[in-house]
Design a protein around this motif. Structure first.
Motif, PDB file in Angstrom:
ATOM      1  N   ASP A 191      32.547 -35.759  14.647  1.00  0.00           N
ATOM      2  CA  ASP A 191      32.532 -34.371  15.121  1.00  0.00           C
ATOM      3  C   ASP A 191      31.332 -33.656  14.493  1.00  0.00           C
ATOM      4  N   ILE A 192      30.169 -33.849  15.087  1.00  0.00           N
ATOM      5  CA  ILE A 192      28.928 -33.328  14.501  1.00  0.00           C
ATOM      6  C   ILE A 192      28.931 -31.798  14.474  1.00  0.00           C
ATOM      7  N   THR A 193      29.383 -31.191  15.575  1.00  0.00           N
ATOM      8  CA  THR A 193      29.399 -29.724  15.625  1.00  0.00           C
ATOM      9  C   THR A 193      30.339 -29.161  14.568  1.00  0.00           C
ATOM     10  N   GLY A 194      31.527 -29.734  14.461  1.00  0.00           N
ATOM     11  CA  GLY A 194      32.472 -29.264  13.451  1.00  0.00           C
ATOM     12  C   GLY A 194      31.936 -29.442  12.048  1.00  0.00           C
ATOM     13  N   THR A 196      28.818 -29.553  11.130  1.00  0.00           N
ATOM     14  CA  THR A 196      27.705 -28.618  10.923  1.00  0.00           C
ATOM     15  C   THR A 196      28.211 -27.213  10.632  1.00  0.00           C
ATOM     16  N   LEU A 197      29.196 -26.769  11.423  1.00  0.00           N
ATOM     17  CA  LEU A 197      29.747 -25.422  11.225  1.00  0.00           C
ATOM     18  C   LEU A 197      30.424 -25.304   9.863  1.00  0.00           C
ATOM     19  N   PHE A 235      34.010 -22.672  13.116  1.00  0.00           N
ATOM     20  CA  PHE A 235      34.571 -24.004  12.850  1.00  0.00           C
ATOM     21  C   PHE A 235      36.025 -24.085  13.306  1.00  0.00           C
ATOM     22  N   TRP A 238      36.185 -24.094  17.110  1.00  0.00           N
ATOM     23  CA  TRP A 238      35.727 -25.376  17.660  1.00  0.00           C
ATOM     24  C   TRP A 238      36.792 -26.463  17.475  1.00  0.00           C
ATOM     25  N   GLU A 239      37.368 -26.520  16.272  1.00  0.00           N
ATOM     26  CA  GLU A 239      38.372 -27.548  15.997  1.00  0.00           C
ATOM     27  C   GLU A 239      39.606 -27.381  16.888  1.00  0.00           C
ATOM     28  N   HIS A 242      38.347 -28.777  20.454  1.00  0.00           N
ATOM     29  CA  HIS A 242      37.652 -30.058  20.553  1.00  0.00           C
ATOM     30  C   HIS A 242      38.665 -31.187  20.724  1.00  0.00           C
TER      31      HIS A 242
END
Length: 450
Positions: A191-194, A196-197, A235, A238-239, A242
């Motif tokens: 989970d790259i976006t998670g 990163t956030l 975050f 998104w979680e 996702h």
């Protein structure tokens, strides 16, 4: 299984030695690198930033793609960044190296408990293993300042980082040879976006805490805290949506998982924060040398290591949650016994409080290791470890800031008075953690009755 436990405990021990290194070498480091007050604050706090940012991410990767690989990679990174710290030409490079040490240490911590959970079945065997893991936490805190202080006294503050580099290299080789790789049957995509956030949010939060010690009203500090709120809220959002989140938010409906986080946070914001300031306090208030301060601190850290080894002998009827509650209350009692110093007392008057807090910390460390892996679904032990330790080190960063604001004074009488206030505040935070953990027990019983 013994070799798995040895690697996991040895790796954890090494990370805690690295974590405590600046406590024993800050004076020499700051003098050699001409570090100002802000630079010294960053030297002390930068490894916490790396740990907090990477613990959850490395835990997720370890569960899905292999704990041995993550542990070995963490040991290699710890080795390389220790070399960078040893040859650093200035404060900025040292801070970068310390953040890197934190990231490497995070990989070791999160995967080590995951390895223990996979190797030892729930019950007495796991309780014994997590007790040894908890003892390695106390042992690292005990040995680190003494060993690094002795090396600095005998030669240079850089020698400590060379020692860390050598031990990190040994850990990488031993872990590669002694462990077998285990990974999820169907690993999820990272989970790259998670990641990163979460990472950016924690960096902003912890940077704000460090920078705020100089002036809380500075625009840059306000921007950092605002960015932290936005990024961490992002975050969570998104979680929630996702399809393969790094952190399943449904875990927060599990009372044991919430208890693990509450106890980890209370540990960091309470006893770890106060003990992190203790060497500085002893040096300023009682003119202790770095090594003498580290030796007195053994009353707490060494006691916690020994007690953690024997924590498994506590009555089986005493649940892990009950151990968390009782140990936090014992710690709070020890913290309160650290008060009452004045210009006519000596540092030896701290011994009873340090010993009692050490007993509580030993039971607490063993219980935290156990609940971190039992509070999550099977196969997610590294996530449990990563989340628990993230709470611990974010709590520590917050707690150290609180203690520094309350207790850091140039005048000796004001310093002693500030120490008393800091001990009372951190004791109250320990009690608050105990109350929150106890409340999760009430929630658990309500769920059963429902």
């Amino acid at each position: 299984m013994n070799r798995i436990l040895a690697v996991a405990a040895g790796g954890t021990f090494l990370v805690l030695v690295a974590f405590t290194t600046p406590l024993a070498s800050l004076a020499g480091t700051a003098a050699a690198l001409h570090s100002d007050a802000g630079g010294q604050a960053w030297i002390l706090s930068s490894m916490s930033v790396g740990l907090a940012v990477a613990l959850l991410v490395t835990g997720a990767v370890a569960d899905d793609y292999g704990r041995r690989g993550v542990l070995v990679g963490g040991a290699v990174l710890l080795t390389l960044t220790s070399v960078l710290a040893a040859v650093t030409p200035d404060t900025t490079v040292l801070v970068i190296a310390r953040i890197g040490q934190g990231i490497g240490g995070a990989a070791i911590l999160s995967s080590s408990l995951g390895c223990i959970a996979a190797a030892f079945p729930a019950g007495p065997a796991r309780a014994h293993a997590t007790g040894i893991w908890g003892a390695s936490v106390g042992a690292g805190i005990a040995v680190g300042p003494v060993a690094i202080g002795a090396l600095e006294a005998a030669g240079s503050w850089r020698a400590g980082y060379w020692l860390l580099a050598a031990l990190g290299a040994v850990l990488a080789v031993v872990a590669r040879l002694a462990l077998t790789e285990e990974r999820a049957g169907q690993p999820r995509p990272v989970d790259i976006t998670g990641a990163t956030l979460l990472g950016a949010g924690l960096v902003a939060l912890l940077s704000g805490l460090v920078e705020g010690r100089q002036d809380w009203a500075r625009p840059g500090v306000v921007v950092l805290f605002a960015a932290a709120v936005v990024l961490l809220a992002g975050f969570v959002a998104w979680e929630r949506r996702h399809h393969s989140p790094m952190l399943e938010l449904g875990l927060f409906r599990r009372p044991d998982f919430v208890a693990s986080i509450a106890a980890g946070t209370a540990t960091g914001v309470g006893i770890i924060a106060l003990m992190s300031f203790t060497p500085t306090f002893l040096q300023r208030a009682f003119q202790y040398s770095t090594l003498d301060a580290a030796l007195l601190l053994l009353a707490w850290s060494a006691t916690s290591a020994v007690v953690a080894l024997f924590a498994r002998r506590l009555p089986a009827a005493l649940s892990v949650r009950a151990r968390l509650v009782l140990s936090l209350l014992v710690i709070a009692g020890g913290q309160l016994l650290l008060t009452g110093l004045d210009t006519g007392t000596s540092a030896a008057d701290l011994l009873p409080g340090l010993l009692i807090a050490g007993v509580g910390s030993g039971v607490l460390n063993a219980a935290l290791g156990q609940i971190a892996v039992t509070s999550v679904p099977a196969g997610k032990a590294s996530i449990g470890s990563g989340t628990n330790n993230t709470a611990r080190y974010v709590g520590a960063a917050l707690g150290v800031t609180i203690v520094a604001v309350i207790a850091a004074h140039a005048d000796r009488a004001a310093l002693l008075s500030g120490w008393d206030s800091a001990a009372v505040v951190t004791a109250a935070l320990s009690v608050g953690g105990a109350v929150l953990v106890a409340a999760t027990g009430v929630r658990a019983r309500q769920k059963v009755l429902a």
